[in-house]
Design a protein around this motif. Structure first.
Motif, PDB file in Angstrom:
ATOM      1  N   PRO A 416       0.840  -1.205   0.000  1.00  0.00           N
ATOM      2  CA  PRO A 416       0.000   0.000   0.000  1.00  0.00           C
ATOM      3  C   PRO A 416       0.870   1.249   0.000  1.00  0.00           C
ATOM      4  O   PRO A 416       1.929   1.266   0.634  1.00  0.00           O
ATOM      5  CB  PRO A 416      -0.794  -0.125   1.308  1.00  0.00           C
ATOM      6  N   PRO A 417       0.463   2.299  -0.712  1.00  0.00           N
ATOM      7  CA  PRO A 417       1.276   3.529  -0.749  1.00  0.00           C
ATOM      8  C   PRO A 417       1.523   4.114   0.631  1.00  0.00           C
ATOM      9  O   PRO A 417       2.601   4.638   0.902  1.00  0.00           O
ATOM     10  CB  PRO A 417       0.442   4.479  -1.620  1.00  0.00           C
ATOM     11  N   VAL A 418       0.509   4.045   1.514  1.00  0.00           N
ATOM     12  CA  VAL A 418       0.662   4.523   2.892  1.00  0.00           C
ATOM     13  C   VAL A 418       0.773   3.301   3.796  1.00  0.00           C
ATOM     14  O   VAL A 418      -0.122   2.464   3.826  1.00  0.00           O
ATOM     15  CB  VAL A 418      -0.523   5.411   3.312  1.00  0.00           C
ATOM     16  N   HIS A 419       1.874   3.224   4.527  1.00  0.00           N
ATOM     17  CA  HIS A 419       2.172   2.036   5.311  1.00  0.00           C
ATOM     18  C   HIS A 419       1.270   1.899   6.533  1.00  0.00           C
ATOM     19  O   HIS A 419       0.830   0.808   6.893  1.00  0.00           O
ATOM     20  CB  HIS A 419       3.638   2.095   5.748  1.00  0.00           C
ATOM     21  N   GLY A 420       0.985   3.009   7.188  1.00  0.00           N
ATOM     22  CA  GLY A 420       0.140   3.012   8.377  1.00  0.00           C
ATOM     23  C   GLY A 420      -0.232   4.435   8.736  1.00  0.00           C
ATOM     24  O   GLY A 420       0.274   5.395   8.143  1.00  0.00           O
ATOM     25  N   THR A 421      -1.127   4.577   9.682  1.00  0.00           N
ATOM     26  CA  THR A 421      -1.526   5.904  10.122  1.00  0.00           C
ATOM     27  C   THR A 421      -1.769   5.864  11.626  1.00  0.00           C
ATOM     28  O   THR A 421      -1.853   4.787  12.216  1.00  0.00           O
ATOM     29  CB  THR A 421      -2.785   6.391   9.370  1.00  0.00           C
ATOM     30  N   VAL A 422      -1.839   7.037  12.236  1.00  0.00           N
ATOM     31  CA  VAL A 422      -1.956   7.134  13.690  1.00  0.00           C
ATOM     32  C   VAL A 422      -3.131   8.036  14.046  1.00  0.00           C
ATOM     33  O   VAL A 422      -3.389   9.035  13.371  1.00  0.00           O
ATOM     34  CB  VAL A 422      -0.654   7.695  14.313  1.00  0.00           C
ATOM     35  N   ARG A 423      -3.848   7.671  15.101  1.00  0.00           N
ATOM     36  CA  ARG A 423      -4.920   8.506  15.651  1.00  0.00           C
ATOM     37  C   ARG A 423      -4.642   8.729  17.132  1.00  0.00           C
ATOM     38  O   ARG A 423      -3.992   7.912  17.796  1.00  0.00           O
ATOM     39  CB  ARG A 423      -6.286   7.830  15.480  1.00  0.00           C
ATOM     40  N   VAL A 424      -5.158   9.824  17.662  1.00  0.00           N
ATOM     41  CA  VAL A 424      -5.025  10.121  19.087  1.00  0.00           C
ATOM     42  C   VAL A 424      -6.415  10.292  19.678  1.00  0.00           C
ATOM     43  O   VAL A 424      -7.308  10.879  19.049  1.00  0.00           O
ATOM     44  CB  VAL A 424      -4.166  11.385  19.319  1.00  0.00           C
ATOM     45  N   ALA A 425      -6.628   9.749  20.865  1.00  0.00           N
ATOM     46  CA  ALA A 425      -7.924   9.869  21.539  1.00  0.00           C
ATOM     47  C   ALA A 425      -8.054  11.274  22.133  1.00  0.00           C
ATOM     48  O   ALA A 425      -7.187  11.713  22.883  1.00  0.00           O
ATOM     49  CB  ALA A 425      -8.046   8.819  22.638  1.00  0.00           C
ATOM     50  N   THR A 426      -9.128  11.965  21.786  1.00  0.00           N
ATOM     51  CA  THR A 426      -9.353  13.307  22.331  1.00  0.00           C
ATOM     52  C   THR A 426     -10.200  13.268  23.594  1.00  0.00           C
ATOM     53  O   THR A 426     -10.505  14.305  24.171  1.00  0.00           O
ATOM     54  CB  THR A 426     -10.029  14.198  21.280  1.00  0.00           C
ATOM     55  N   ALA A 427     -10.587  12.072  24.023  1.00  0.00           N
ATOM     56  CA  ALA A 427     -11.340  11.884  25.270  1.00  0.00           C
ATOM     57  C   ALA A 427     -11.158  10.446  25.720  1.00  0.00           C
ATOM     58  O   ALA A 427     -10.765   9.574  24.930  1.00  0.00           O
ATOM     59  CB  ALA A 427     -12.829  12.192  25.057  1.00  0.00           C
ATOM     60  N   LYS A 455      -7.604   9.716  27.330  1.00  0.00           N
ATOM     61  CA  LYS A 455      -7.406  10.874  26.471  1.00  0.00           C
ATOM     62  C   LYS A 455      -5.906  11.106  26.271  1.00  0.00           C
ATOM     63  O   LYS A 455      -5.121  11.053  27.219  1.00  0.00           O
ATOM     64  CB  LYS A 455      -8.047  12.115  27.108  1.00  0.00           C
ATOM     65  N   GLY A 456      -5.533  11.365  25.015  1.00  0.00           N
ATOM     66  CA  GLY A 456      -4.126  11.607  24.700  1.00  0.00           C
ATOM     67  C   GLY A 456      -3.359  10.384  24.259  1.00  0.00           C
ATOM     68  O   GLY A 456      -2.218  10.499  23.791  1.00  0.00           O
ATOM     69  N   SER A 457      -3.952   9.184  24.373  1.00  0.00           N
ATOM     70  CA  SER A 457      -3.273   7.961  23.952  1.00  0.00           C
ATOM     71  C   SER A 457      -3.317   7.819  22.437  1.00  0.00           C
ATOM     72  O   SER A 457      -4.291   8.190  21.787  1.00  0.00           O
ATOM     73  CB  SER A 457      -3.919   6.734  24.606  1.00  0.00           C
ATOM     74  N   PHE A 458      -2.256   7.229  21.886  1.00  0.00           N
ATOM     75  CA  PHE A 458      -2.136   7.057  20.443  1.00  0.00           C
ATOM     76  C   PHE A 458      -2.586   5.652  20.039  1.00  0.00           C
ATOM     77  O   PHE A 458      -2.351   4.682  20.754  1.00  0.00           O
ATOM     78  CB  PHE A 458      -0.693   7.270  19.987  1.00  0.00           C
ATOM     79  N   VAL A 459      -3.216   5.582  18.865  1.00  0.00           N
ATOM     80  CA  VAL A 459      -3.618   4.305  18.277  1.00  0.00           C
ATOM     81  C   VAL A 459      -2.975   4.202  16.902  1.00  0.00           C
ATOM     82  O   VAL A 459      -3.167   5.074  16.046  1.00  0.00           O
ATOM     83  CB  VAL A 459      -5.151   4.197  18.136  1.00  0.00           C
ATOM     84  N   HIS A 460      -2.198   3.140  16.706  1.00  0.00           N
ATOM     85  CA  HIS A 460      -1.534   2.912  15.418  1.00  0.00           C
ATOM     86  C   HIS A 460      -2.435   2.031  14.549  1.00  0.00           C
ATOM     87  O   HIS A 460      -2.823   0.939  14.957  1.00  0.00           O
ATOM     88  CB  HIS A 460      -0.184   2.232  15.631  1.00  0.00           C
ATOM     89  N   ILE A 461      -2.748   2.503  13.349  1.00  0.00           N
ATOM     90  CA  ILE A 461      -3.576   1.746  12.400  1.00  0.00           C
ATOM     91  C   ILE A 461      -2.651   1.091  11.380  1.00  0.00           C
ATOM     92  O   ILE A 461      -2.112   1.760  10.485  1.00  0.00           O
ATOM     93  CB  ILE A 461      -4.585   2.664  11.673  1.00  0.00           C
ATOM     94  N   PRO A 462      -2.408  -0.212  11.460  1.00  0.00           N
ATOM     95  CA  PRO A 462      -1.451  -0.874  10.560  1.00  0.00           C
ATOM     96  C   PRO A 462      -2.091  -1.222   9.208  1.00  0.00           C
ATOM     97  O   PRO A 462      -2.518  -2.354   8.970  1.00  0.00           O
ATOM     98  CB  PRO A 462      -1.081  -2.134  11.344  1.00  0.00           C
ATOM     99  N   LEU A 463      -2.150  -0.260   8.323  1.00  0.00           N
ATOM    100  CA  LEU A 463      -2.803  -0.477   7.024  1.00  0.00           C
ATOM    101  C   LEU A 463      -2.183  -1.669   6.297  1.00  0.00           C
ATOM    102  O   LEU A 463      -2.882  -2.551   5.807  1.00  0.00           O
ATOM    103  CB  LEU A 463      -2.695   0.786   6.167  1.00  0.00           C
ATOM    104  N   GLU A 464      -0.860  -1.684   6.207  1.00  0.00           N
ATOM    105  CA  GLU A 464      -0.191  -2.803   5.555  1.00  0.00           C
ATOM    106  C   GLU A 464      -0.456  -4.102   6.310  1.00  0.00           C
ATOM    107  O   GLU A 464      -0.681  -5.154   5.693  1.00  0.00           O
ATOM    108  CB  GLU A 464       1.315  -2.550   5.496  1.00  0.00           C
TER     109      GLU A 464
END
Length: 575
Positions: A416-427, A455-464
């Motif tokens: 995939p062109p984008v290997h992964g993406t990250v989200r952060v919890a706002t609550a 709140k503030g924790s990161f979630v890694h989305i492993p697209l690949e």
């Protein structure tokens, strides 16, 4: 008088000392909370996952596409299960990663989770505040406004440009091969094949840049003929600097951006000049287009089909409060120029690389394209005249060729062109799971129960990682096998993935790529133009690696990741 001044200075010094002490105390408290207090109360602490020393991260393990297929398989299948945590900037920084589609669906569809400010700042620095790094109501507004530019009908109107530039690339390569064959003949190498080693990534990137220039802006970059055009050169210099940036440079850009203004280094100065060139050219183009649209009195039946014209016309017809400003228009175009050229070029380049490694697949695909009675690309033409008009008439047929569709899907799945993406919890949130999670204390979070996240924790989305999941694709998930698309199991067809069944390459949910139709059409038409003309094979002795820099780029291992390229032997096809 002197005593008054002295007392004033003394009071100022005392005040400064108090302020300094408060700042230092606040900093100490922040550090104590960051490293000692917050981690102990973080619910992610109890999840399974890899361990490491206090100041060691797992960023290389989760972001390097050269090793992640093995790492992800090992973590998710053999060690920790589908949902676990890893270390970000150190042992105190717990980050969630999951291969559970229920978890990913919740995170990617919930308004609670946003792109981190670090990601948005980095992308915004290069591309402006486009739709790819906006959030909330602003993101929804932008999606609604740009939607008409990427409908199936709008993309269909752009196919003449796709074919025109694909044929131009074909003819440039054919001319280079002819010149190489002539040189070989003159040097008495009578049996030398009509071929040439070409950096396909570089050439395809020039092609897709030209395509988006015409389809997106009605602007002629002419990068296939000459790479000196100002905007094209500015983009290439800017992203070349970005590709080579060290980790320390990226950290400086994110956390101390003021340094670029007060003491810029040479790369900072070049990047600033590039951004100004792009900005000024974009403003001039927008103003010119707006003048044309106003003169036409909103004639939506006009022949102008480029994305900028469509956006401006849609903009003029909406309520004033919903319109895009010139700055917003410019940011959208900058974002789409990157997404619509670089990511598409990479998919085409990776596809040609995979076809070179699997000659039987390449042979079968070429036969399908050339044997299709409706496809004019089967009528090869070594001259620059081509048959653009008739080719465009058959674009719909070419795009639906079953094996071509399977090859494109499989390429997007495997790389995939984008290997992964990250989200952060706002609550604070509760994330539902569909597979059990065994915590470190032995407790089990069962199906339909929840993981707590602060709140503030990161979630890694492993697209690949999802694309290569053995649970979805079977034991050969990491292998390039287009045949799998003719017999997909029912579990591999969730309706929420746009464009391609169960391929995460375009993400899904509110932040899915709005230009996926544009990309798929462009990829297929370029491949259908090149395959009947050329045979692609690896360059002996050169190993190709994958480098993650916003998008996944190829490099020659022997030369290091500092130089992005994908050399292939390109040989003129002979019946």
């Amino acid at each position: 008088m002197e005593s008054t001044v002295f007392r004033g200075l003394s009071l100022f010094a005392n005040a400064l000392g108090v302020v300094s002490a408060l700042v230092i105390a606040r900093g100490i408290l922040w550090l104590v909370n960051l490293f000692l207090v917050a981690p102990r109360s973080d619910p992610l602490r109890n999840l399974p996952g890899p361990d490491a020393p206090a100041f060691t991260s797992h960023f290389d393990e989760v972001n390097d596409p050269d090793i992640t297929p093995v790492v992800f398989h090992d973590w998710a299948t053999n060690l920790f299960g589908k949902t676990f945590r890893y270390h970000g900037y150190g042992k105190h920084d717990y980050r969630l990663m999951s291969f559970d589609l229920r978890v990913l669906s919740h995170v990617l569809n919930s308004p609670i989770y946003e792109k981190p400010w670090q990601t948005r700042s980095y992308i915004g620095r290069l591309l402006g505040q486009g739709v790819f790094n906006m959030e909330g109501a602003e993101h929804k507004r932008l999606r609604k406004l740009i939607g008409p530019a990427f409908t199936a009908q709008a993309v269909k109107g752009m196919t003449p440009i796709f074919v025109q530039k694909a044929e131009e690339l074909r003819d440039r390569w054919d001319a280079l091969i002819s010149a190489n064959a002539s040189n070989a003949f003159n040097s008495n190498e009578l049996h030398a094949p009509a071929s040439k080693t070409l950096d396909v990534q570089h050439w395809v990137s020039r092609t897709t840049f030209d395509i988006f220039g015409l389809a997106g802006l009605d602007y002629h970059f002419n990068a296939l003929q000459d790479e000196s055009e100002a905007v094209y050169s500015a983009y290439r210099r800017m992203f070349s600097i970005s590709d080579k940036a060290s980790k320390w440079r990226v950290l400086k850009q994110l956390y101390l951006p003021v340094l670029e203004k007060i003491c810029p280094d040479e790369d900072d100065k070049v990047t600033q000049r590039c951004r100004e060139t792009i900005r000024q050219s974009g403003i001039d183009l927008i103003q010119s287009k707006r003048g044309i649209s106003m003169a036409e009195k909103l004639d939506f039946s006009s022949e102008e089909k480029d994305i900028l014209s469509l956006l401006i016309k849609s903009n003029l017809s909406n309520e004033p409060s919903n319109r895009l400003s010139d700055s917003e228009l410019l940011d959208q175009l900058s974002s789409f120029l990157f997404a619509g050229s670089d990511s598409t070029a990479l998919t085409i380049s990776w596809c040609l690389h995979l076809l070179s490694l699997y000659p039987e697949v390449q042979k079968r695909l070429r036969a399908e394209i050339m044997s299709d009675p409706a496809s004019t690309t089967s009528k090869r033409d070594n001259t620059s005249s081509g048959s653009s008009t008739s080719s465009v008439m058959q674009a719909d047929t070419i795009e639906t060729l079953p094996f071509l569709d399977a090859v494109v899907r499989e390429t997007l799945r495997v790389i995939p062109p984008v290997h992964g993406t990250v989200r952060v919890a706002t609550a604070d949130d509760l994330i539902p799971v569909s597979h059990p999670v065994v915590l470190r204390n032995g407790k089990i979070i069962r199906e339909q129960e929840h993981i707590r996240i602060h709140k503030g924790s990161f979630v890694h989305i492993p697209l690949e990682g999802i694309n290569l999941s053995e649970d979805i694709w079977g034991s050969d998930a990491r292998q390039f096998n287009p045949n799998r698309w003719s017999a997909l199991p029912a579990t591999a067809k969730p309706p929420s993935f746009p464009g391609l069944a169960n391929v995460m390459s375009f993400s899904f949910g509110p932040h899915s790529c709005p230009g996926f139709r544009f990309a798929l059409s462009e990829i297929k038409l370029i491949l259908a133009t090149l395959l009947p003309q050329f045979v692609f094979s690896p360059v002996e002795g050169l190993a190709i690696g994958k480098y993650n820099s916003v998008v996944v780029k190829p490099f020659v291992r022997e030369m290091g990741s500092g130089t992005i390229q994908l050399p292939l032997n390109v040989t003129r096809y002979a019946d």
